[in-house]
Design a protein around this motif. Sequence first.
Motif, PDB file in Angstrom:
ATOM      1  N   GLN A   1     -19.308  38.444   7.789  1.00  0.00           N
ATOM      2  CA  GLN A   1     -20.403  39.164   8.428  1.00  0.00           C
ATOM      3  C   GLN A   1     -21.692  39.036   7.611  1.00  0.00           C
ATOM      4  O   GLN A   1     -21.672  38.681   6.429  1.00  0.00           O
ATOM      5  CB  GLN A   1     -20.038  40.643   8.574  1.00  0.00           C
TER       6      GLN A   1
ATOM      7  N   GLU B   1     -21.098  36.727  14.062  1.00  0.00           N
ATOM      8  CA  GLU B   1     -22.222  37.648  14.124  1.00  0.00           C
ATOM      9  C   GLU B   1     -23.533  36.870  14.054  1.00  0.00           C
ATOM     10  O   GLU B   1     -23.662  35.914  13.285  1.00  0.00           O
ATOM     11  CB  GLU B   1     -22.168  38.651  12.962  1.00  0.00           C
TER      12      GLU B   1
ATOM     13  N   GLU C   1     -30.543  44.282  13.169  1.00  0.00           N
ATOM     14  CA  GLU C   1     -30.443  43.878  14.573  1.00  0.00           C
ATOM     15  C   GLU C   1     -29.394  42.773  14.645  1.00  0.00           C
ATOM     16  O   GLU C   1     -29.604  41.679  14.113  1.00  0.00           O
ATOM     17  CB  GLU C   1     -31.795  43.355  15.082  1.00  0.00           C
ATOM     18  N   SER C   2     -28.267  43.066  15.268  1.00  0.00           N
ATOM     19  CA  SER C   2     -27.188  42.076  15.291  1.00  0.00           C
ATOM     20  C   SER C   2     -26.370  42.210  16.562  1.00  0.00           C
ATOM     21  O   SER C   2     -26.394  43.244  17.237  1.00  0.00           O
ATOM     22  CB  SER C   2     -26.284  42.239  14.071  1.00  0.00           C
ATOM     23  N   GLU C   3     -25.650  41.148  16.852  1.00  0.00           N
ATOM     24  CA  GLU C   3     -24.677  41.182  17.948  1.00  0.00           C
ATOM     25  C   GLU C   3     -23.591  40.183  17.644  1.00  0.00           C
ATOM     26  O   GLU C   3     -23.789  39.233  16.868  1.00  0.00           O
ATOM     27  CB  GLU C   3     -25.326  40.861  19.292  1.00  0.00           C
ATOM     28  N   ASN C   4     -22.417  40.401  18.228  1.00  0.00           N
ATOM     29  CA  ASN C   4     -21.316  39.462  18.070  1.00  0.00           C
ATOM     30  C   ASN C   4     -21.422  38.388  19.136  1.00  0.00           C
ATOM     31  O   ASN C   4     -21.508  38.690  20.327  1.00  0.00           O
ATOM     32  CB  ASN C   4     -19.972  40.178  18.179  1.00  0.00           C
ATOM     33  N   ASP C   5     -21.438  37.164  18.695  1.00  0.00           N
ATOM     34  CA  ASP C   5     -21.572  36.025  19.606  1.00  0.00           C
ATOM     35  C   ASP C   5     -20.186  35.466  19.912  1.00  0.00           C
ATOM     36  O   ASP C   5     -19.517  34.901  19.044  1.00  0.00           O
ATOM     37  CB  ASP C   5     -22.454  34.958  18.964  1.00  0.00           C
ATOM     38  N   TYR C   6     -19.749  35.631  21.134  1.00  0.00           N
ATOM     39  CA  TYR C   6     -18.464  35.104  21.610  1.00  0.00           C
ATOM     40  C   TYR C   6     -18.706  33.681  22.101  1.00  0.00           C
ATOM     41  O   TYR C   6     -19.565  33.432  22.938  1.00  0.00           O
ATOM     42  CB  TYR C   6     -17.962  35.999  22.744  1.00  0.00           C
TER      43      TYR C   6
ATOM     44  N   GLU D   1     -15.532  34.179  17.524  1.00  0.00           N
ATOM     45  CA  GLU D   1     -16.597  35.163  17.553  1.00  0.00           C
ATOM     46  C   GLU D   1     -17.311  35.148  16.205  1.00  0.00           C
ATOM     47  O   GLU D   1     -16.676  35.039  15.161  1.00  0.00           O
ATOM     48  CB  GLU D   1     -16.014  36.552  17.844  1.00  0.00           C
TER      49      GLU D   1
ATOM     50  N   THR E   1     -27.809  37.629  13.703  1.00  0.00           N
ATOM     51  CA  THR E   1     -28.790  38.670  13.389  1.00  0.00           C
ATOM     52  C   THR E   1     -30.203  38.138  13.593  1.00  0.00           C
ATOM     53  O   THR E   1     -30.450  36.936  13.548  1.00  0.00           O
ATOM     54  CB  THR E   1     -28.659  39.146  11.931  1.00  0.00           C
TER      55      THR E   1
END
Length: 375
Positions: A27, A233, A205-210, A231, A235
Amino acid sequence: MTTPRFLQIHTLHGYTAALLNRDDTGQAKRLRYGGQDRTRISSQCLKRHWRMAVDDPHALQKLADFVASYRSRELVTEKVIRPLEGRFPEEVVEALEPAFQRLVYGKNADKGKRNRQTLLLGQPELDWLAAQAEEIAGRVSSAREAEEAVKEWAKDKNFKIMSENAALPGGLVAALFGRMVTSDPAANIEAPVHVAHAFTVHPSESENDYFTAVDDLRRDEDDSGADTIQETELTSGLYYGYVVIDLPGLIANCGGDRELAARVVHNLVHLIAEVSPGAKLGSTAPYGRAELMLLEAGDRQPRSLASAYCKAVPHDPAIAREALQDRLQHLDEAYATGEARAHMCVGGELAGIEKLPLPRLAVWAAERVKDAPHA
């Protein structure tokens, strides 16, 4: 104007949908500041990319007086012993290695690679070691003779002897970022370039990228799914960065060569502004240049402007610039330390501070080195 002892470099860098620096779980690295989580880029990550930017027009390696350094647990094996193989009897070469490993890595060298410190040595030190090993190998004819010769040779040898008569014994990287040698504290080199961990001026600012990968050679027509599902992360952030250069210390580490130190600072300003942490290049293209770079030269203890963002601000370069200027004004009112300043900014400006394009800002920084006091 005060005689400049320190050069402070403040930056704002923006990156979108990237994973610049990961922790042990994969992460993004983070920092808790002002009661909120921020995304972080470690100082080690930043320094590595600046020193490894060998293809950049302002790479440190392209300086006329550059002296190479190598960081490894196998410096003796690869740079001292390996060149002897095939030129001298195998038993002689094997007998030499333990003593040279102990000289460089200390008492734990005999316990194997995993127990050695990852050490930074300069080309002059490695050349000296290689010459000593070759000289001993050339005057013995058996493993026993080699063991006795190298044992006698090693009695009075240390890092100080290795570095005599070399202006940059540990190479330019050690001259900038320092070196710690646990086996011989006298070999330590104080770092004149101090680098802070960069952090976002706003909450993380983050999201999990599938994402998936499909097998192009799939034969099973009933299998319409992905061959691989993963998956990661991603940012986005606007990062505040901070670097301090102890100018007398840098000049001293450059063997007293003020001109070399000035050229180093010139190139380092470019590298800090233009070289991005290069993680996941193919999938995120994490390239960015500084939105803002503020340089300060003065003779008082440096101080970060990180507190401008203790209270998180919106992810907006203009607002972040205003917060930086406001904090700087308050510090000036309280301390009146009188630093000389210049800056570069992409749109907008810092009021009352000379604004320059990056090439001229780098020249401005180099000129401060020429006015710095001796160590």
